[in-house]
Design an enzyme around this catalytic site. Structure first.
Site, PDB file in Angstrom:
ATOM      1  N   ARG A  46      11.810 -19.525  15.043  1.00 29.79           N
ATOM      2  CA  ARG A  46      11.345 -20.185  16.186  1.00 29.79           C
ATOM      3  C   ARG A  46      10.179 -21.358  16.256  1.00 29.79           C
ATOM      4  NH1 ARG A  46      11.133 -14.631  19.400  1.00 29.79           N
ATOM      5  NH2 ARG A  46      10.335 -13.857  17.796  1.00 29.79           N
ATOM      6  N   LYS A 154      18.610  -1.964   7.871  1.00 30.20           N
ATOM      7  CA  LYS A 154      18.253  -0.888   8.522  1.00 30.20           C
ATOM      8  C   LYS A 154      16.863  -1.128   9.263  1.00 30.20           C
ATOM      9  CE  LYS A 154      15.690   1.753   5.192  1.00 30.20           C
ATOM     10  NZ  LYS A 154      14.271   2.283   5.618  1.00 30.20           N
ATOM     11  N   HIS A 184      19.684  -0.777   0.069  1.00 28.09           N
ATOM     12  CA  HIS A 184      19.721  -1.260  -1.440  1.00 28.09           C
ATOM     13  C   HIS A 184      19.743  -0.160  -2.297  1.00 28.09           C
ATOM     14  CE1 HIS A 184      15.336   0.122  -0.844  1.00 28.09           C
ATOM     15  NE2 HIS A 184      15.300   0.145  -2.090  1.00 28.09           N
ATOM     16  N   LYS A 188      21.348   0.265  -6.912  1.00 25.97           N
ATOM     17  CA  LYS A 188      20.730   0.612  -8.052  1.00 25.97           C
ATOM     18  C   LYS A 188      21.744   0.885  -9.261  1.00 25.97           C
ATOM     19  CE  LYS A 188      16.424   2.311  -5.857  1.00 25.97           C
ATOM     20  NZ  LYS A 188      15.441   1.311  -6.054  1.00 25.97           N
ATOM     21  N   GLU A 222       7.494   9.994  -3.715  1.00 26.79           N
ATOM     22  CA  GLU A 222       6.736   8.469  -3.986  1.00 26.79           C
ATOM     23  C   GLU A 222       5.127   8.849  -3.863  1.00 26.79           C
ATOM     24  OE1 GLU A 222       8.879   5.011  -2.096  1.00 26.79           O
ATOM     25  OE2 GLU A 222       8.760   6.460  -0.566  1.00 26.79           O
ATOM     26  N   HIS A 246      19.029   6.365   2.161  1.00 19.41           N
ATOM     27  CA  HIS A 246      19.160   6.250   0.833  1.00 19.41           C
ATOM     28  C   HIS A 246      19.622   7.663   0.154  1.00 19.41           C
ATOM     29  CE1 HIS A 246      16.890   2.539   1.701  1.00 19.41           C
ATOM     30  NE2 HIS A 246      15.961   3.130   1.525  1.00 19.41           N
ATOM     31  N   LYS A 336       5.686  11.023   0.809  1.00 16.92           N
ATOM     32  CA  LYS A 336       4.758   9.921   0.312  1.00 16.92           C
ATOM     33  C   LYS A 336       3.515  10.475   0.018  1.00 16.92           C
ATOM     34  CE  LYS A 336       6.965   6.290   2.594  1.00 16.92           C
ATOM     35  NZ  LYS A 336       7.416   5.107   1.479  1.00 16.92           N
TER      36      LYS A 336
HETATM   37  C1  BG6 Z   1      12.566   1.891   1.868  1.00 19.49           C
HETATM   38  C2  BG6 Z   1      11.572   2.406   2.769  1.00 19.49           C
HETATM   39  O1  BG6 Z   1      13.638   1.745   2.538  1.00 19.49           O
HETATM   40  O2  BG6 Z   1      12.717   2.494   0.702  1.00 19.49           O
HETATM   41  C3  BG6 Z   1      10.292   2.640   2.226  1.00 19.49           C
HETATM   42  O3  BG6 Z   1      11.387   2.040   4.160  1.00 19.49           O
HETATM   43  C4  BG6 Z   1      10.477   3.211   0.757  1.00 19.49           C
HETATM   44  O4  BG6 Z   1       9.378   3.505   2.800  1.00 19.49           O
HETATM   45  C5  BG6 Z   1      11.789   2.460   0.107  1.00 19.49           C
HETATM   46  O5  BG6 Z   1       9.187   3.353  -0.167  1.00 19.49           O
HETATM   47  C6  BG6 Z   1      11.870   3.157  -1.362  1.00 19.49           C
HETATM   48  O6  BG6 Z   1      12.614   2.352  -2.172  1.00 19.49           O
HETATM   49  P1  BG6 Z   1      12.720   1.862  -3.890  1.00 19.49           P
HETATM   50  O7  BG6 Z   1      13.885   1.200  -4.144  1.00 19.49           O
HETATM   51  O8  BG6 Z   1      11.323   1.539  -3.928  1.00 19.49           O
HETATM   52  O9  BG6 Z   1      12.910   3.396  -4.261  1.00 19.49           O
END
Ligand code: BG6
Length: 468
Positions: A46, A154, A184, A188, A222, A246, A336
């Site tokens: 925009r 997503k 994604h 991997k 994570e 994922h 997390k």
């Molecule tokens: C994302 C999430 O889809 O995937 C994040 O929104 C997460 O919260 C991430 O940290 C993890 O992806 P990767 O590739 O870092 O393992």
């Protein structure tokens, strides 16, 4: 294979997704000579911006993300592929103008396939899709028998019902073979490896079932927290953020049946089939087979509701209701601010020795097979646990992300959907997720708490013997 000449049209060209992922991964492809010969990008947003201002913007993004390692000579060549088109999303004129620009380019430079990247929130899709100029952009974008395509990210809805509405909306403009839904994780390397490891060898596949296997554990720990995403994350939680997508794809790759071929259609058909057979715990078992926790301090993060009950850790014990897998424990677990970063699939075999095969994403991409052996030495008796380890090429974490995104962009350019989700896959994932989220809403599973950086959350659920 020669990649088709392509124009990538990014809707949301100055937004977060474009800045963090799309521009850096396009540059990664460019630096590694992986972009098709005839490739250009039109940024759409925009903002009132000239082509030069947009190229400056792209250069700024790369300067910021490269931490001083940018090659400015190649940058200029890269910037040449970018142009800009302003589209006020509510107004028809901008779409018509863009459609005209594209048609003119086709006439002067030869036709290119159009690849649209919807880097705007799905809440804006209805506004965009309603314009006849947008449909013109799509319809004019077919070349050499290939259809124009769209990449979407997503969240694909927030439950089964809203996902279905989103699909209906997408289907007003695109057919299934035009839609590239990103997860994604499918890009991997170690996860792509699973398919080859399982189906190009006959080593384990014969015993890859309930007779030999005790459990499949999908883990995504994570150390990072939710960063600055309080507003977004608090509405979602860990299960929907990574569990519904994922982790289910990780599970699908580890447990699907052999596909008829390695083409997108057959691969996706098998991923869908196994996900459709995945069963959440029954409501009566929810309290023992599902667990959720929030780390201390979460509620004071900016954007988070001070009374939030959103989980930052979850564990679920599920089952796959198929002759191959029934009775095998399926664990999904993610958090997390954990004590260590660990992302992996662990397949554990039954006794005598519980061999494990681990497909690990973090801390290193590797595959590990644990086995029992006699102690080394002719006179030695007794046994010792050992392992075979196979490590993949190591890339630093920042680059890895770019390679994964880059790979997906290339596959979309080439029209290969195997690394993208099919709509039925998304629907199956929600059918598994919804009952668990609903049980949480009804508080059938109380919310526990854990100290960031500790493994407390894990202990709380492992102490429950029914979980294991
Ligand atoms: C994302 C999430 O889809 O995937 C994040 O929104 C997460 O919260 C991430 O940290 C993890 O992806 P990767 O590739 O870092 O393992």
């Amino acid at each position: 294979m020669q990649s088709p000449p392509t124009t990538l049209i990014i809707f949301g060209a100055t937004g977060d997704l474009t800045v963090r992922k799309i521009i850096p991964s396009l540059y990664f492809l460019f630096e590694n000579s992986r972009l098709p010969a005839n490739f250009s990008v039109i940024g759409v947003s925009r903002r009132d911006m000239s082509g030069n201002a947009f190229r400056d913007f792209v250069a700024g993004v790369l300067t910021n993300s490269s931490r001083g390692n940018l090659d400015y000579r190649s940058l200029d060549r890269f910037l040449d592929i970018f142009t800009y088109s302003k589209v006020e999303f509510q107004e028809e004129a901008g779409y018509q103008e863009l459609a005209r620009t594209l048609d003119m380019r086709d006439r002067s430079h030869g036709k290119t396939n159009r690849l649209l990247y919807m880097a705007v929130p799905p809440t804006i899709f209805p506004t965009i899709f309603a314009h006849s100029g947008f449909k013109k952009i799509i319809e004019g974008g077919s070349v050499g028998g290939l259809l124009a395509r769209v990449i979407v990210e997503k969240p694909f809805g927030e439950d089964a019902a809203s996902a279905q509405s989103l699909e209906q909306l997408l289907s007003t403009c695109f057919t299934e073979d035009q839609i590239y839904r990103v997860d994604h994780y499918l890009a991997k390397d170690i996860l792509q490896q699973i398919v080859d490891f399982r189906f190009a060898n006959n080593l384990f596949e014969e015993s890859w079932d309930k007779d030999a296997i005790e459990s499949v554990h999908i883990r995504l720990w994570e150390t990072l927290g939710i960063e600055k995403r309080g507003n977004f994350y608090d509405k979602i939680g860990t299960f929907k953020d990574v569990g519904q997508n994922h982790m289910l794809e990780m599970l699908a790759l580890a447990t699907m049946d052999a596909p008829k071929s390695f083409d997108a259609q057959d691969l996706r058909a098998e991923r869908i089939k196994v996900l459709q057979k995945l069963r959440p715990p029954q409501e009566k078992d929810m309290a023992t087979h599902a667990f959720r926790a929030q780390h201390e301090g979460y509620r004071s993060i900016e954007g988070v509701d001070p009374n939030s009950t959103t989980e930052t850790y979850f564990a679920v014990r599920a089952e796959i209701d198929s002759p191959r897998w029934s009775g095998v424990s399926i664990f999904l677990e993610s958090g997390k601010r954990m004590h260590e970063a660990r992302k992996e699939i662990i397949v554990t075999f039954k006794k005598p020795f519980q061999n494990t095969i681990t497909f690990r994403i973090e801390p290193r991409e590797e595959m590990i097979i644990e086995f029992m052996s006699k102690k080394r030495g002719i006179f030695e008796e007794g046994r010792k646990k050992r392992e075979f380890r196979f490590s993949l090429h190591e890339m630093d974490a920042g680059k890895q992300y770019l390679a994964e995104y880059g790979k997906m962009i290339i596959e979309a350019i080439e029209g290969d959907q195997k690394l993208f989700l099919n709509k039925e896959e998304v629907a199956a994932a929600w059918h598994f997720t919804d009952p668990i989220i609903n049980a949480w809403k009804k508080n059938l599973v109380p919310l526990a708490s854990y100290v960031p950086g500790s493994d407390e959350a894990i202990h709380s659920f492992t102490q429950n013997p029914n979980m294991l």
